[in-house]
Design an enzyme around this catalytic site. Structure first.
Site, PDB file in Angstrom:
ATOM      1  N   ARG A   1      65.079  54.211  33.006  1.00  0.00           N
ATOM      2  CA  ARG A   1      66.129  53.289  33.476  1.00  0.00           C
ATOM      3  C   ARG A   1      65.513  51.901  33.501  1.00  0.00           C
ATOM      4  O   ARG A   1      64.498  51.678  34.171  1.00  0.00           O
ATOM      5  CB  ARG A   1      66.633  53.697  34.863  1.00  0.00           C
ATOM      6  CG  ARG A   1      67.514  52.645  35.496  1.00  0.00           C
ATOM      7  CD  ARG A   1      68.234  53.132  36.743  1.00  0.00           C
ATOM      8  NE  ARG A   1      69.347  54.005  36.406  1.00  0.00           N
ATOM      9  CZ  ARG A   1      70.391  54.238  37.212  1.00  0.00           C
ATOM     10  NH1 ARG A   1      70.471  53.658  38.391  1.00  0.00           N
ATOM     11  NH2 ARG A   1      71.368  55.037  36.837  1.00  0.00           N
TER      12      ARG A   1
ATOM     13  N   HIS B   1      75.051  53.220  29.454  1.00  0.00           N
ATOM     14  CA  HIS B   1      74.751  54.287  30.417  1.00  0.00           C
ATOM     15  C   HIS B   1      75.321  55.595  29.839  1.00  0.00           C
ATOM     16  O   HIS B   1      76.312  56.135  30.332  1.00  0.00           O
ATOM     17  CB  HIS B   1      75.388  53.952  31.770  1.00  0.00           C
ATOM     18  CG  HIS B   1      74.865  54.755  32.919  1.00  0.00           C
ATOM     19  ND1 HIS B   1      73.864  55.703  32.794  1.00  0.00           N
ATOM     20  CD2 HIS B   1      75.222  54.771  34.236  1.00  0.00           C
ATOM     21  CE1 HIS B   1      73.625  56.248  33.978  1.00  0.00           C
ATOM     22  NE2 HIS B   1      74.438  55.702  34.861  1.00  0.00           N
TER      23      HIS B   1
ATOM     24  N   GLN C   1      75.981  58.907  31.935  1.00  0.00           N
ATOM     25  CA  GLN C   1      77.129  58.798  32.831  1.00  0.00           C
ATOM     26  C   GLN C   1      78.418  59.142  32.091  1.00  0.00           C
ATOM     27  O   GLN C   1      79.243  59.936  32.575  1.00  0.00           O
ATOM     28  CB  GLN C   1      77.221  57.365  33.375  1.00  0.00           C
ATOM     29  CG  GLN C   1      78.419  57.131  34.274  1.00  0.00           C
ATOM     30  CD  GLN C   1      78.310  57.846  35.600  1.00  0.00           C
ATOM     31  OE1 GLN C   1      77.313  57.703  36.283  1.00  0.00           O
ATOM     32  NE2 GLN C   1      79.320  58.613  35.974  1.00  0.00           N
TER      33      GLN C   1
ATOM     34  N   ASP D   1      84.375  50.262  37.804  1.00  0.00           N
ATOM     35  CA  ASP D   1      82.950  50.164  38.149  1.00  0.00           C
ATOM     36  C   ASP D   1      82.777  48.840  38.892  1.00  0.00           C
ATOM     37  O   ASP D   1      83.695  47.997  38.912  1.00  0.00           O
ATOM     38  CB  ASP D   1      82.107  50.207  36.859  1.00  0.00           C
ATOM     39  CG  ASP D   1      80.596  50.204  37.122  1.00  0.00           C
ATOM     40  OD1 ASP D   1      80.172  50.485  38.265  1.00  0.00           O
ATOM     41  OD2 ASP D   1      79.836  49.905  36.181  1.00  0.00           O
TER      42      ASP D   1
ATOM     43  N   CYS E   1      81.881  55.562  38.528  1.00  0.00           N
ATOM     44  CA  CYS E   1      80.546  56.123  38.326  1.00  0.00           C
ATOM     45  C   CYS E   1      79.727  56.130  39.615  1.00  0.00           C
ATOM     46  O   CYS E   1      78.797  56.913  39.747  1.00  0.00           O
ATOM     47  CB  CYS E   1      79.824  55.361  37.226  1.00  0.00           C
ATOM     48  SG  CYS E   1      79.742  53.585  37.519  1.00  0.00           S
TER      49      CYS E   1
ATOM     50  N   ARG F   1      77.043  65.068  37.060  1.00  0.00           N
ATOM     51  CA  ARG F   1      75.846  64.446  36.458  1.00  0.00           C
ATOM     52  C   ARG F   1      74.719  65.480  36.347  1.00  0.00           C
ATOM     53  O   ARG F   1      73.957  65.494  35.392  1.00  0.00           O
ATOM     54  CB  ARG F   1      75.378  63.248  37.307  1.00  0.00           C
ATOM     55  CG  ARG F   1      76.339  62.063  37.371  1.00  0.00           C
ATOM     56  CD  ARG F   1      76.494  61.366  36.041  1.00  0.00           C
ATOM     57  NE  ARG F   1      75.224  60.991  35.450  1.00  0.00           N
ATOM     58  CZ  ARG F   1      74.491  59.927  35.806  1.00  0.00           C
ATOM     59  NH1 ARG F   1      74.920  59.114  36.747  1.00  0.00           N
ATOM     60  NH2 ARG F   1      73.355  59.652  35.205  1.00  0.00           N
TER      61      ARG F   1
HETATM   62  N1  NVA Z   1      77.378  49.084  35.936  1.00  0.00           N
HETATM   63  C1  NVA Z   1      76.613  49.635  37.018  1.00  0.00           C
HETATM   64  C2  NVA Z   1      76.496  51.115  36.873  1.00  0.00           C
HETATM   65  C3  NVA Z   1      75.721  51.789  37.962  1.00  0.00           C
HETATM   66  C4  NVA Z   1      75.618  53.269  37.768  1.00  0.00           C
HETATM   67  C5  NVA Z   1      75.247  49.000  37.058  1.00  0.00           C
HETATM   68  O1  NVA Z   1      74.617  48.872  36.007  1.00  0.00           O
HETATM   69  O2  NVA Z   1      74.809  48.610  38.133  1.00  0.00           O
HETATM   70  N1   CP Z   2      76.158  56.494  38.595  1.00  0.00           N
HETATM   71  C1   CP Z   2      74.832  56.301  38.662  1.00  0.00           C
HETATM   72  O1   CP Z   2      74.133  56.192  37.647  1.00  0.00           O
HETATM   73  O2   CP Z   2      74.347  56.225  39.920  1.00  0.00           O
HETATM   74  P1   CP Z   2      72.860  55.802  40.325  1.00  0.00           P
HETATM   75  O3   CP Z   2      72.706  54.351  39.943  1.00  0.00           O
HETATM   76  O4   CP Z   2      72.790  56.021  41.802  1.00  0.00           O
HETATM   77  O5   CP Z   2      71.899  56.649  39.563  1.00  0.00           O
END
Ligand code: NVA
Ligand code: CP
Length: 307
Positions: free
Chosen positions: A103, A130, A133, A223, A263, A291
């Site tokens: 990540r 992502h 997801q 989101d 998400c 997930r």
């Molecule tokens: N768009 C959000 C998704 C989190 C799972 C982010 O990148 O923070």
């Molecule tokens: N939806 C998701 O990826 O959550 P986290 O950022 O908590 O992993």
């Protein structure tokens, strides 16, 4: 040759369908208390430069359920690109681990890592995409709707983030109608959009009218308006995106059996109200649970015959 899962488009249409079938199987087997152990003796590294609840928990738990083991590294430990080059970290990781889950911020970092890594690499979220997801989301949609082809999936809010881009990617592999309700300056990545439109599978409609986006939709998805790494932009985004808030009024324009998805993490009161998050249409916690099962399925699909 090793394979990576950095984008939904790394899987073909039939591989995506196979992955959804595997997810269904491993979910049932887990419920029956009979997890298969194909990852016995395998070790996965998780390298996360951003916070995570669902993604970290689902990878760590899922890999262990399948008999494997995980080691988690925060940015402070590795300092990839600062303490040591991406190339060198990728080479070293490949000597210790069978799988690396990353990540990070820039998508280019994960593509560079994957280029040098000798083991499969999975994208656990970048600023651009992502994919895990969205695979979990389509799995959840299949559970509720039992089909994809004639569905209208409406994503409203920040159209320029990793979730919106991943939906567009999925639209180039599966057929459905994707509607994105967002502003002129928060559009999906133009290259991803062009590729998906050229694929000719799904109709992709982008509108700045939230009601037009969700009208008669089967799925309404949102989101956060400012993603990780850009939280300082929230005041500006809030001004521009507030008309896309998913509240009971907006949701009333969708089909009566619409499912609401997010998400997570959600910023309640911003992109979604409590009444929707906690209301009868919300499937957000099933989405979160799934997930776990899709992560296992993605790994099994990726490893293929390498066990
Ligand atoms: N768009 C959000 C998704 C989190 C799972 C982010 O990148 O923070
Ligand atoms: N939806 C998701 O990826 O959550 P986290 O950022 O908590 O992993």
């Amino acid at each position: 040759m090793k394979r990576d899962f950095l984008a939904v488009t790394d899987f073909s249409t039939s591989e995506i369908k196979d992955t959804l079938t595997i997810a269904k199987v491993v979910k049932h087997m887990h419920r029956w208390g009979d997890d298969p152990k194909p990852l016995a003796g395998k070790h996965a590294a998780l390298m996360f430069r951003k916070p995570s609840l669902r993604t970290r928990a689902s990878f760590e738990t899922g890999i262990r359920q399948l008999g494997g083991d995980t080691l988690f590294f925060s940015d402070a430990e590795i300092g990839m690109g600062k303490r040591e080059s991406v190339h060198d970290v990728a080479k070293v990781m490949s000597r210790f681990f069978d799988l690396v889950v990353i990540r990070t911020f820039a998508h280019e970092e994960i593509t560079e890592f994957a280029k040098y890594a000798e083991v499969p690499v999975i994208n656990a979220l970048t600023d651009l995409l992502h994919p895990c997801q969205i695979m979990g989301d389509i799995f959840t949609i299949m559970e509720y709707k039992n089909r994809v082809d004639d569905l209208v999936i409406a994503y409203v809010g920040d159209g320029g983030n990793n979730i919106a881009n991943s939906w567009v990617n999925l639209a180039s592999r599966l057929s459905f109608q994707l509607r994105i309700g967002t502003t002129e300056d928060r559009q999906p990545d133009p290259k991803i959009l062009e590729n998906a439109r050229n694929a000719g599978l799904s109709e992709i409609i982008i509108t700045d009218d939230p009601v037009e986006a969700v009208r008669d939709a089967d799925v309404v998805y949102t989101d956060v308006w400012a993603s990780m790494g850009e939280k300082d932009k929230i005041a500006e985004r809030e001004q521009k995106l507030k008309k896309f808030q998913v509240n009971a009024e907006l949701l009333s324009h969708a089909k009566p059996d619409v499912i609401f998805m997010h998400c997570l993490p959600a910023e309640r009161g911003r992109e979604v109200t409590d009444e929707v998050m906690d209301g009868p249409h919300s499937v957000v916690f099933d989405q979160a649970e799934n997930r776990l099962h899709i992560q296992k399925a993605i790994i099994l699909q990726l490893f293929g015959e390498r066990f």
